[in-house]
Motif scaffolding. Sequence first.
Motif, PDB file in Angstrom:
ATOM      1  N   PRO A  85       0.826  -1.195   0.000  1.00 55.33           N
ATOM      2  CA  PRO A  85       0.000   0.000   0.000  1.00 55.33           C
ATOM      3  C   PRO A  85       0.860   1.244   0.000  1.00 55.33           C
ATOM      4  O   PRO A  85       1.918   1.278   0.622  1.00 55.33           O
ATOM      5  CB  PRO A  85      -0.811  -0.126   1.294  1.00 55.33           C
ATOM      6  CG  PRO A  85      -0.041  -1.084   2.128  1.00 55.33           C
ATOM      7  CD  PRO A  85       0.671  -1.997   1.188  1.00 55.33           C
ATOM      8  N   ASN A 126      -9.222   5.385  -2.278  1.00 56.30           N
ATOM      9  CA  ASN A 126      -9.317   3.929  -2.126  1.00 56.30           C
ATOM     10  C   ASN A 126     -10.429   3.535  -1.168  1.00 56.30           C
ATOM     11  O   ASN A 126     -11.161   2.568  -1.397  1.00 56.30           O
ATOM     12  CB  ASN A 126      -7.990   3.363  -1.629  1.00 56.30           C
ATOM     13  CG  ASN A 126      -6.937   3.254  -2.723  1.00 56.30           C
ATOM     14  OD1 ASN A 126      -7.248   3.303  -3.912  1.00 56.30           O
ATOM     15  ND2 ASN A 126      -5.689   3.097  -2.329  1.00 56.30           N
ATOM     16  N   THR A 127     -10.560   4.268  -0.065  1.00 53.41           N
ATOM     17  CA  THR A 127     -11.580   3.950   0.927  1.00 53.41           C
ATOM     18  C   THR A 127     -12.976   4.085   0.341  1.00 53.41           C
ATOM     19  O   THR A 127     -13.819   3.189   0.491  1.00 53.41           O
ATOM     20  CB  THR A 127     -11.433   4.869   2.156  1.00 53.41           C
ATOM     21  OG1 THR A 127     -10.162   4.632   2.766  1.00 53.41           O
ATOM     22  CG2 THR A 127     -12.536   4.609   3.171  1.00 53.41           C
ATOM     23  N   GLY A 168     -13.613   1.492  -2.447  1.00 53.57           N
ATOM     24  CA  GLY A 168     -13.742   0.170  -1.841  1.00 53.57           C
ATOM     25  C   GLY A 168     -15.090  -0.035  -1.184  1.00 53.57           C
ATOM     26  O   GLY A 168     -15.703  -1.114  -1.290  1.00 53.57           O
ATOM     27  N   TYR A 192     -12.601  -5.714  -6.257  1.00 54.43           N
ATOM     28  CA  TYR A 192     -12.148  -4.456  -5.684  1.00 54.43           C
ATOM     29  C   TYR A 192     -11.377  -3.661  -6.717  1.00 54.43           C
ATOM     30  O   TYR A 192     -10.905  -4.171  -7.730  1.00 54.43           O
ATOM     31  CB  TYR A 192     -11.302  -4.682  -4.424  1.00 54.43           C
ATOM     32  CG  TYR A 192      -9.882  -5.168  -4.623  1.00 54.43           C
ATOM     33  CD1 TYR A 192      -8.852  -4.297  -4.963  1.00 54.43           C
ATOM     34  CD2 TYR A 192      -9.558  -6.503  -4.423  1.00 54.43           C
ATOM     35  CE1 TYR A 192      -7.548  -4.737  -5.114  1.00 54.43           C
ATOM     36  CE2 TYR A 192      -8.254  -6.962  -4.573  1.00 54.43           C
ATOM     37  CZ  TYR A 192      -7.251  -6.067  -4.919  1.00 54.43           C
ATOM     38  OH  TYR A 192      -5.962  -6.507  -5.073  1.00 54.43           O
ATOM     39  N   ASN A 220      -8.226  -0.554  -6.519  1.00 61.32           N
ATOM     40  CA  ASN A 220      -7.317  -0.008  -5.521  1.00 61.32           C
ATOM     41  C   ASN A 220      -6.055   0.521  -6.190  1.00 61.32           C
ATOM     42  O   ASN A 220      -5.561  -0.078  -7.140  1.00 61.32           O
ATOM     43  CB  ASN A 220      -6.958  -1.124  -4.529  1.00 61.32           C
ATOM     44  CG  ASN A 220      -6.076  -0.650  -3.398  1.00 61.32           C
ATOM     45  OD1 ASN A 220      -4.860  -0.640  -3.538  1.00 61.32           O
ATOM     46  ND2 ASN A 220      -6.678  -0.275  -2.292  1.00 61.32           N
ATOM     47  N   SER A 227      -2.097   1.218  -5.573  1.00 58.97           N
ATOM     48  CA  SER A 227      -1.052   0.783  -4.644  1.00 58.97           C
ATOM     49  C   SER A 227       0.274   0.675  -5.372  1.00 58.97           C
ATOM     50  O   SER A 227       0.355   0.843  -6.594  1.00 58.97           O
ATOM     51  CB  SER A 227      -1.412  -0.580  -4.030  1.00 58.97           C
ATOM     52  OG  SER A 227      -1.413  -1.585  -5.030  1.00 58.97           O
TER      53      SER A 227
END
Length: 961
Positions: free
Chosen positions: A25, A334-335, A338, A356, A358, A360
């Motif tokens: 992350p 991302n939060t 997600g 998902y 994301n 990273s």
Amino acid sequence: MVRFSLSLSLLLGTTLVFAQPAAKPKSTSIKPASRVSKSSPVSLSVNLNAPIPLDPGVKIGKLPNGLTYYIRKNTEPKNRAELRLVIRAGSVLETDRQQGLAHFMEHMEFNGTKNFPKNELVNFLQSAGVRFGADLNAYTGFDETVYQLPVPTDSANVFNQAFQILEDWAHNATIDPSEVDKERGVILEERRLGRGAGQRMRDQYFPVLLNNSQYAKRLPIGTEEVLTTFKTETLQQFYKDWYRPDLMAVIAVGDFDEKQVEGIIREKFSRIPAVKDAKPRTEFTIPPHDDTKVVIVTDPEQPNTVVQVIYKRPEIKERTLNDLRESIKRGLFNTMLGNRIQELTQRKDPPFLGGYSNYSNFLGNLDAFTSIAVAKEGNVERAIRAVLDENARVKQFGFTATELARAKQEYFASIEQAYNERDKTRSASFVEEYVQNFTDKAPFTSIEFYYNFFKKEQEGIKLAEVNALVDQFIHNDNRAVIVMAPEKDKGKLPTVDQIIGFINDAGKGLTAYEDKTLNTPLLAKQPTGSPVVSERSIKEIGVTEWTLKNGVRVVLKPTNFKNDQILLGATSFGGTSLYDLKDFQSARFSSTLTSLGGTGEYNQIQLSKFLAGKQVNVFPYVGELSEGINGSVAPRDLEVAMQLLYSYFTQPRKDADVVQGFISNQRSALQNQINTPTPARVFQDTVSVTLGGNNPRRQPLKPEDFDKVDLDRALKIYQERFANAADFTFFFVGTFKEEQLKPLIEKYIGGLPASDKAEKFKDLGIRIPAGQISKTVYKGVDPKASVQLVYSGDLTWSPETTTQLDALAEVLEIKLTEKLREEEAGVYGVGSNAAYSKYPVPRYTFRISFGCAPENVEKLIAKTQELVNDLKQKGALPADIAKFKAETRRETEVQLKDNQFWLSYLQNQYYNGDAPDEVLHEDELLKKVTVESTKEAANTYFGPNFIRLVLLPEKKSESGK
């Protein structure tokens, strides 16, 4: 140990191996900030171009020979230190003739050094209470090799010798040719364990995903040809080239004197000569590509269809305060995304089994925005469109202000706890930051600085800024698509052009996301509580028992181990054992299906939004012999946790649509497993059925079992299990004062419905079968075998008995490791485990397990039986008993300062009706472990009830030979 791939386990244990390398992350070395009041001013004086300040609590130095060191004094846990030796060299630096030798070298460091010949290093550390594998370990990646050494600091000899071990690893490895040849077998067995569908597919897609870069050609495990044929001189050359001080860091974090440690490091590591004309340390990159690369791979042992869309982009190097601010924006993005994708699984007919998106770290010089979907019934188009549509929805409409506010709350809460625990942070939490700083120049700042930085910056992060990130993340160039599917579905898969079409056409006909929340109290009506009517103190362990007027027993252990943590639990006898077989499936899923409904007026999505920013985690469960509640909470949110607990008892909620979607997904996942059963799954099912005596309640779950699940019946069973609070014992461990907790307990737990009816579980008569049983499963195409040897029987329940069983397991594992791994080179690892339970009747299970080559199964089982018989005839060696005692004492020292240990321990003691202060008598119990007692235990527990379970590859037909 090799570290290079990412795998997730979802959906009833189905393992989904994703295509990308291990993702880190972004900003793992930077701690997120904590929550502050909305009135906190935004500072206009922050210079965002300034560099991120390093944590002043860390001493960083460099020796004349180029070696870097990091030192931090930290007293959690007390009398312990975490040491690391980091080599900024991994498999990517290997030549063609060295493939796998970076990892091989890691192994050889444990097989003899100048000051610790042969196996003396492991023996010395085990004698000091350091477990091999669990504590003492190492890993090799593409770009680095890291040696991990946690040691006690209250023994000057052990602590000094630990640094001698680090120095020996750095430049004193002996690399004895005979030890090299012995270790080949161990490495090949480790490589064998990694074989399977994931490895076969990875070998096909890695060259495309990594664009034929050096990373695609240098998997750390290496090639079988090199591992079996390389000359010792080739390994020695790798050691000489890359184990040198300018590529090394020593990291020490723990309860010690910093100046003393710095002196030890300078003394020992200054002895390593600087390397003249050192070989250049090439920084390899993964070249970009303008097109979209699509790889479709299938395998007969791949159970699911998994699609990944990977948007690669240059790595974001976090160096300045503006970079730090940008990392917060990415975390918020991302939060929110997600959370949206998670909501898709709450539908009546979810579009995928899991998914998902994301942003990273990726690998080498790249980051990646990755979207992943596990297709339901193999429907690739529906699965990937669902995930990509959510990406596109953000692109078209953005996130909402309420989503951002919640994401900020979640961000605050996750780090406020870290800030509050800043003086209770464990040493192991720090060392990885310093590893990343050395290997990747990733900055690490103090939690105090980050906390204050976030207070100044977080309100200034506007919705438009976060929404704009999607345009940076999603682009058509440098894009890769990986599809992994079962071989049997090869003909049904979309073409490359169709897949690109799915991706390019995503986002048509979308509407804006509607953020549905509920703004009502969790409890519509406040409970009528009942007071504490009696109190008992167990001063020896700092525990208080309360009995409330409604009959509920509450056990409390206030601690100062953490500043911001309260753990809670509750347990009661009963469980699914009280229900007939016709109700078994409804009973086993009762807590799951009820939890899917949310609680009270809140559905699961609304409840998740309500709890955003609160450190509250409370969940009910129904097991076979008991039911209960487990959870954790920050002290400031304790009343919310108590309300949630009360609500789960009194306001279970059913949501037929969500349950239908859950069951639909479970059916699909199970059908995938049946259609393409993996060798591991088939073997484990056989083990469970055999050890369960073929009882209907020990059969593998099948899709048709969900036909027997009735939601109304499940809800009724749940209500029955939680109808009588007086039949429960509640536990609270952590940061609280009894007088502050008392009003909440009296109101919410004292307000639970209760009666004087006490329940017991029902003994279902499920036992591991007596006698001798042998079963062999033939499944899989890879030349690898798995072995489980199981002894079982009745048990006299006592702390003396269970201590002797633990000792027997440890001394046997020590001997099995020496014999099967070090001498025979026939296994990578071997486990020896003793399990025991008092209910429904006192029983023990002793299990020995290992993986190996099929042709070595009989030989290694015979060697195992020889060691078992040796224990029965002679007992354990005094030195091995001493190792067990040292490891146990050292482990207990740390556990006694851990909230989770105390919660589990107290729950077990009360559940079993055992003395709550038993842990204080461990030394007395350990003194009773002797050569003679281990001999007696071996003869008692390695008895006539013996089950041999073996997994072998499928037999080839005569025509196929």
